[in-house]
Design a protein around this motif. Sequence first.
Motif, mmCIF file in Angstrom:
data_model
loop_
_atom_site.group_PDB
_atom_site.id
_atom_site.type_symbol
_atom_site.label_atom_id
_atom_site.label_comp_id
_atom_site.label_asym_id
_atom_site.label_seq_id
_atom_site.Cartn_x
_atom_site.Cartn_y
_atom_site.Cartn_z
ATOM 1 N N ILE A 1 0.856 -1.196 0.000
ATOM 2 C CA ILE A 1 0.000 0.000 0.000
ATOM 3 C C ILE A 1 0.885 1.237 0.000
ATOM 4 O O ILE A 1 1.897 1.293 0.712
ATOM 5 C CB ILE A 1 -0.887 0.040 1.270
ATOM 6 N N HIS A 2 0.508 2.212 -0.829
ATOM 7 C CA HIS A 2 1.114 3.540 -0.733
ATOM 8 C C HIS A 2 -0.015 4.509 -0.388
ATOM 9 O O HIS A 2 -0.978 4.623 -1.137
ATOM 10 C CB HIS A 2 1.776 3.925 -2.071
ATOM 11 N N VAL A 3 0.098 5.194 0.766
ATOM 12 C CA VAL A 3 -0.936 6.168 1.140
ATOM 13 C C VAL A 3 -0.299 7.502 1.445
ATOM 14 O O VAL A 3 0.786 7.565 2.041
ATOM 15 C CB VAL A 3 -1.746 5.756 2.392
ATOM 16 N N GLU A 4 -0.980 8.550 1.060
ATOM 17 C CA GLU A 4 -0.496 9.863 1.468
ATOM 18 C C GLU A 4 -1.651 10.755 1.881
ATOM 19 O O GLU A 4 -2.788 10.573 1.440
ATOM 20 C CB GLU A 4 0.359 10.509 0.364
ATOM 21 N N GLY A 5 -1.346 11.703 2.763
ATOM 22 C CA GLY A 5 -2.373 12.608 3.276
ATOM 23 C C GLY A 5 -1.915 13.199 4.590
ATOM 24 O O GLY A 5 -0.725 13.163 4.911
ATOM 25 N N ALA A 6 -2.884 13.704 5.355
ATOM 26 C CA ALA A 6 -2.553 14.346 6.624
ATOM 27 C C ALA A 6 -2.068 13.311 7.634
ATOM 28 O O ALA A 6 -2.594 12.196 7.684
ATOM 29 C CB ALA A 6 -3.776 15.076 7.165
ATOM 30 N N GLY A 7 -1.072 13.695 8.431
ATOM 31 C CA GLY A 7 -0.463 12.782 9.399
ATOM 32 C C GLY A 7 -1.451 12.043 10.292
ATOM 33 O O GLY A 7 -1.404 10.809 10.378
ATOM 34 N N PRO A 8 -2.375 12.761 10.955
ATOM 35 C CA PRO A 8 -3.312 12.065 11.854
ATOM 36 C C PRO A 8 -4.177 11.047 11.098
ATOM 37 O O PRO A 8 -4.457 9.963 11.611
ATOM 38 C CB PRO A 8 -4.179 13.200 12.408
#
Length: 759
Positions: free
Chosen positions: A47-54
């Motif tokens: 899986i590659h996910v990106e976005g806001a840390g929380p």
Amino acid sequence: MITRPSARRIRIQGVVQGVGFRPYVYRSAREHQLTGWVANDGRGVEIHVEGAGPALDAFVGGLAAGAPPAARIQAIDVTETPCEAWEAFEIRESHVAERPTTRISPDLPVCDACRRELFDPADRRRSYPYINCTDCGPRYSIIRSLPYDRPRTTMADWTMCEACAREYRDPADRRFHAQPVACPQCGPHYALMTDGAADAQAGRDAGAIAGAARLLREGRIVAIKGVGGYHLACDAADAAAVETLRERKFRKEQAFAVMVRDLAAARATCALTPEAEALLLSPASPIVLAPRRLDLPGVAPDNADLGVMLPYAPVHHLLFAHGAPDRIVLTSGNRSSEPIAFDDADAFSRLHGLADAFLAGERPIARRVDDSVMRAGALGPVVLRRSRGLAPAVVATLPVRSPVLALGGDLKNTLTLVVAGQACTSQHVGDLRHYDARVAFRQTADDLMAMYGVDWNEVLVVHDAHPQYVSTAAAAELPASRRLAVQHHRAHVASVLAERAAIDRRVVGVVLDGTGFGDDGTIWGGELFVGSIVGGFERVAHLRPARLPGGDAAAQHPVQAAAGFLEAVPDLPDFAGPPFHFPERYRRARQLSLRAIRSFGTTSAGRLFDTVAAVAGFVRPIAFEGQAAMWLEHLARQESSAVSYPMTFDGGQIDWRPALEAAVADRLAGRSPARIARAFHRGLARGLASAITSLLEQFGLDTAAVSGGVAQNDLLLADLREALAPSGAELWINHAVPANDGGLSLGQAALAVTAADAA
Ligand code: ZN
Ligand code: ZN
Ligand code: FE
């Protein structure tokens, strides 16, 4: 404040393909408003996910907890990675990278959602026997090769209709990438075949199933195609039908399993503990052995236990819904002890004359997978046959880099392949004396090698030390360059330790077995070892040896074993007369034994059980392996007194002579066979316990590991636990693989760990 987006690369290993894992990840990522992708590869899911840390933390933190029911996560590996500025989240196509170590999912029972659709008059898959989704349905039994994609399954010949294709492509749908997805418009069908032709009047699917249910009600025998092969079915409450099935199948005495309509019917049929119910309802949906409450004449003769299972394939649910009796015998479609038929043409020819009709389905079965058999035992759940729903699966983790292929034994054969330290045990292959089983053996070896991308040049092949085993000859014929022979009973002990990854744990290993080739060429089977998997096992004690006229062939005739064992007892009565009535075979075997002709030494616990069974009244030949010992166990359960026979341990041998002497005297005194059986079980357990306790003390150890075919005796295990309780010793048994020879391949593989990585 603006949180800068960051990214994570996540790798997940375990059973994560073919179980709806990618759509689950897709939905979860979208819920957390993350972008990126998810893909299957040869090692699992990436899986590659990106976005806001929380949001990333919440996504990662919830991954395991929310996973689909059929998934088995072994490891989640998370690393930080640079952002790639993805605008959406997508599911990528499968690609094969290096050596695949992905687990192949076993076959799964139909899920609740599919069951609702099956009986929903408005659903387009109502009454469709091939309904499935990512949470349920066939897997291993339809896979021809990896990665798991439709063209590599037995569904390759059916092209999805537009409606099915839409579900298959929609990540939000329960059938997203469900490889066997189908419907009545585009998929395979069931038909009722009589006299070689489809019954046109019955029609297909629901009509055919209703026709089969009617035949069952009428007392007929129907061959039914299931997940891993054909079953023969009849009304379990119809004694005449059961009798006919026994005659046609040449199966005179061995118990039949019964499929019951639902849990309520299961409870009425057997006395079920909560643990037994949990096994019945588990994803493996096995046959569960439990004390029977209902008398079904002819179904399980001379047996206090009955094997029950719940409907697991849609066709079974439809059968009951269309009026099949509440309890149907469902036994493997074969004659006698041959392997179960799974190929249509083969089934039609082999079961012709056995079945009055065939409920045949069009979807081919890639490989034979029998029903699994389990029990909620005194020391926890045990597996008696590891097959559908359980296999293939990783049953142990072993510290070995090089691949190992262990071939198991000749009876109840299974194979184990170890890749990257993951020990994957095959389904039950069966008795290698049968040609079909030998074919399945070779196919299973090739399957395991191909599925995990292992080359014959790099694998260490492990086999039993028996020079006459079929599997030993097979080891020599396989195109591998490295081979290792492992002694039978050491492999049994190692199987218990391997399950627990207790590689260097030193224990007292106790093997109670029927037969097996010993270091000295005699027939072993009542052995005590001290050692560990990495350090090896030294034989430190055993049952007192007896003479066994006829050798391994004596296993068919309890009185033949008795002739050898009783020879050691003084002042014998005439066993030909009352109350014993031993047949002529006993006298002839005794002659052989006395003159030491064709007689072999043995320390077999199985033959000791046979001897006591003969003394207690089992004087006919056995109809299946272990029958006399099972008979004795069930007899013993009927006796509640605290009787026990003496058995002594002198530091090297457990002496059974006083017990046999007492058993003979009890029978002569007119005491009941149940009492004899009970006293023998408790006496043997106490004799073993005194040997174990003394060896634990001598070697400064605290754990006993017990295995072998005779160790499937639940009463003996309960007695042993009781007898060991004062010592505080730990008692380990098999839970993941059978204690019988079905678990041998795992133990063989474990004992090859050191040799495999040696240059
Ligand atoms: Zn489903
Ligand atoms: Zn369709
Ligand atoms: Fe064995």
